[in-house]
Design a protein around this motif. Structure first.
Motif, PDB file in Angstrom:
ATOM      1  N   LEU A 360       0.835  -1.200   0.000  1.00 38.94           N
ATOM      2  CA  LEU A 360       0.000   0.000   0.000  1.00 38.94           C
ATOM      3  C   LEU A 360       0.870   1.250   0.000  1.00 38.94           C
ATOM      4  N   GLU A 361       1.936   1.231   0.783  1.00 34.47           N
ATOM      5  CA  GLU A 361       2.839   2.389   0.855  1.00 34.47           C
ATOM      6  C   GLU A 361       3.574   2.622  -0.457  1.00 34.47           C
ATOM      7  N   GLN A 362       3.859   1.547  -1.191  1.00 34.11           N
ATOM      8  CA  GLN A 362       4.561   1.677  -2.471  1.00 34.11           C
ATOM      9  C   GLN A 362       3.602   1.933  -3.631  1.00 34.11           C
ATOM     10  N   ASP A 363       2.309   2.090  -3.323  1.00 32.50           N
ATOM     11  CA  ASP A 363       1.267   2.311  -4.332  1.00 32.50           C
ATOM     12  C   ASP A 363       1.198   1.162  -5.339  1.00 32.50           C
ATOM     13  N   LEU A 364       1.461  -0.039  -4.865  1.00 27.94           N
ATOM     14  CA  LEU A 364       1.237  -1.242  -5.662  1.00 27.94           C
ATOM     15  C   LEU A 364      -0.164  -1.784  -5.398  1.00 27.94           C
ATOM     16  N   ARG A 366      -4.106  -0.499  -3.629  1.00 27.29           N
ATOM     17  CA  ARG A 366      -4.913   0.615  -3.133  1.00 27.29           C
ATOM     18  C   ARG A 366      -6.186   0.081  -2.509  1.00 27.29           C
ATOM     19  N   GLU A 368      -9.910   1.218  -1.788  1.00 34.28           N
ATOM     20  CA  GLU A 368     -10.844   2.253  -2.229  1.00 34.28           C
ATOM     21  C   GLU A 368     -11.324   3.084  -1.039  1.00 34.28           C
ATOM     22  N   THR A 377      -2.711  -1.632  -8.352  1.00 35.06           N
ATOM     23  CA  THR A 377      -2.523  -0.514  -9.272  1.00 35.06           C
ATOM     24  C   THR A 377      -1.893  -1.061 -10.560  1.00 35.06           C
ATOM     25  N   GLN A 379       0.987  -0.531 -11.657  1.00 30.01           N
ATOM     26  CA  GLN A 379       2.332  -0.981 -11.299  1.00 30.01           C
ATOM     27  C   GLN A 379       2.265  -2.295 -10.519  1.00 30.01           C
ATOM     28  N   GLY A 380       1.247  -2.429  -9.688  1.00 27.87           N
ATOM     29  CA  GLY A 380       1.086  -3.644  -8.901  1.00 27.87           C
ATOM     30  C   GLY A 380       0.773  -4.864  -9.749  1.00 27.87           C
TER      31      GLY A 380
END
Length: 394
Positions: A360-364, A366, A368, A377, A379-380
């Motif tokens: 979650l911190e690496q924005d892989l 999310r 809602e 994401t 990227q994830g």
């Protein structure tokens, strides 16, 4: 917040029928499919599947009236027309084929002709999935496909002529000898056809396949890891530019033309299955039929007991939750945490929050804003396996 419809995880939402025959086995394939069977064998197999359908008629009470239909394989289109007619008639007769929101059949372009496609449409199939894999003749020969690029283009045109408005094509990247230029040409050729669904897969070299042996022997050279990563990026960029929405790890659609059948799998809802090697799931138990064609035929026609024909696996609550999360995260929509709570009695974020925090911190990943869906994401998506492991090894 959307309400939960519990019937979607208690009633069968889809039906899969397996046709294990192919004209020629592809070099990369490790599915339960076989080449070299005679027309007579296909007729005996059809008789057996129809008998299995009749024997399980009581299960039709559990069918959602709009349950999707999917004939897969193998190559369903190699079956004689009379066999296809018999299978559809049996499903209708015993209440398994009602008012499907979608009825799909897989077709190898090398087995397609206008008359057969017209028959498929008349039988009630409204969606067709072509195993194109490439439009480059050299690439097709290298992996043992029986069709060429021109035949694939003709098959799509015939499908439209036969009345199919929903057409999907499969494409593979990372093929032996493939380049970015040839992959771009494949993407261009398919998107120019006006189809609204594509399934795009990176080649996986499965153990014990002819392809694996050829690669090990150095007779076929695969693109290296960096080139495959570039191919992955090309697929994402090109299809986005052409107006395709990525709605699952390997699937792309225009105008919301998702595979409704596959969404049943990804949402972990129950589905029934018929035929050799066919796997069904009733929401708690997974049941897989005998893989060997002759064993399956003999078991059904000789009225063998179910435990002789099927391997059954009763899943634990932890296993079901893990599979639910794994499948849900494959979709861009994400995994439905409210449904996970209702079905399995687990607050996913409370149970797995610490393991998920770095992603979650690496924005892989999310969560809602309303807390209902946990999703990968873009990227994830590229590193999804690392996240899936949290749930399937719990």
């Amino acid at each position: 917040m959307m309400t939960l419809d519990k019937s979607t995880w208690t009633d069968y939402q889809a039906l899969y029928l397996h046709v294990p025959f192919c004209r020629q086995k592809c070099l990369y394939c490790d599915f339960a499919s076989y080449a070299g069977y005679s027309t007579e064998a296909m007729k005996r197999y059809t008789q057996a599947v129809c008998k299995e359908i009749a024997a399980r008629r009581k299960e039709a009470r559990q069918m959602s009236p709009t349950a999707t239909i999917y004939f897969g394989g193998g190559t369903p289109s190699v079956l004689p027309e009379a066999c296809l007619e018999q299978l559809v008639a049996a499903l209708r007769r015993y209440g398994f084929w009602q008012q499907p929101q979608e009825a799909t059949i897989e077709v190898n372009p090398g087995t397609a002709n206008l008359d057969k496609l017209r028959l498929l449409r008349q039988l009630g199939f409204d969606r067709i999935s072509f195993g194109v894999q490439s439009l480059n003749d050299n690439e097709l020969r290298t992996i043992g496909r029986i069709h060429n690029g021109q035949q694939a283009l003709e098959a799509v045109a015939w499908a439209r002529q036969a009345g199919f408005e929903r057409i999907s094509c499969d494409l593979i990247y990372g093929l032996p000898g493939q380049t970015l230029a040839s992959l771009r040409a494949n993407l261009h050729g398919l998107t120019e056809l006006g189809i609204e669904h594509l399934s795009v897969y990176g080649l996986i070299v499965e153990e014990e396949t002819p392809l694996a042996r050829l690669v090990t022997q150095g007779r076929l050279l695969l693109p290296d890891e960096d080139l495959c990563a570039d191919m992955y990026e090309l697929v994402q960029q090109y299809l986005q530019q052409q107006g395709f929405e990525r709605y699952e790890v390997s699937n792309y659609a225009k105008n919301g033309q998702y595979s409704r059948h596959n969404l049943v799998y990804w949402r972990y809802h129950p589905y029934i299955a018929f035929g050799a090697a066919a796997c069904g799931f009733d929401g708690h138990v997974r049941r897989t039929a005998a893989e060997n064609v002759e064993t399956y035929i003999a078991s059904v026609l000789q009225n063998a007991q179910a435990d002789k024909l099927y391997n059954t696996e009763r899943l634990t609550a932890a296993e079901m939750l893990g599979e639910f999360m794994f499948m849900g995260l494959r979709c861009v929509r994400g995994a439905d945490l409210a449904e996970a709570q209702a079905r399995f009695g687990v607050d996913v974020m409370a149970r797995f929050g610490q393991e998920l925090k770095p992603f979650l911190e690496q924005d892989l990943l999310r969560l809602e804003s309303d807390g209902r869906y946990l999703r990968l994401t873009p990227q994830g998506m590229a590193v999804g396996n690392r996240i899936f492991e949290i749930f399937v090894t719990a």
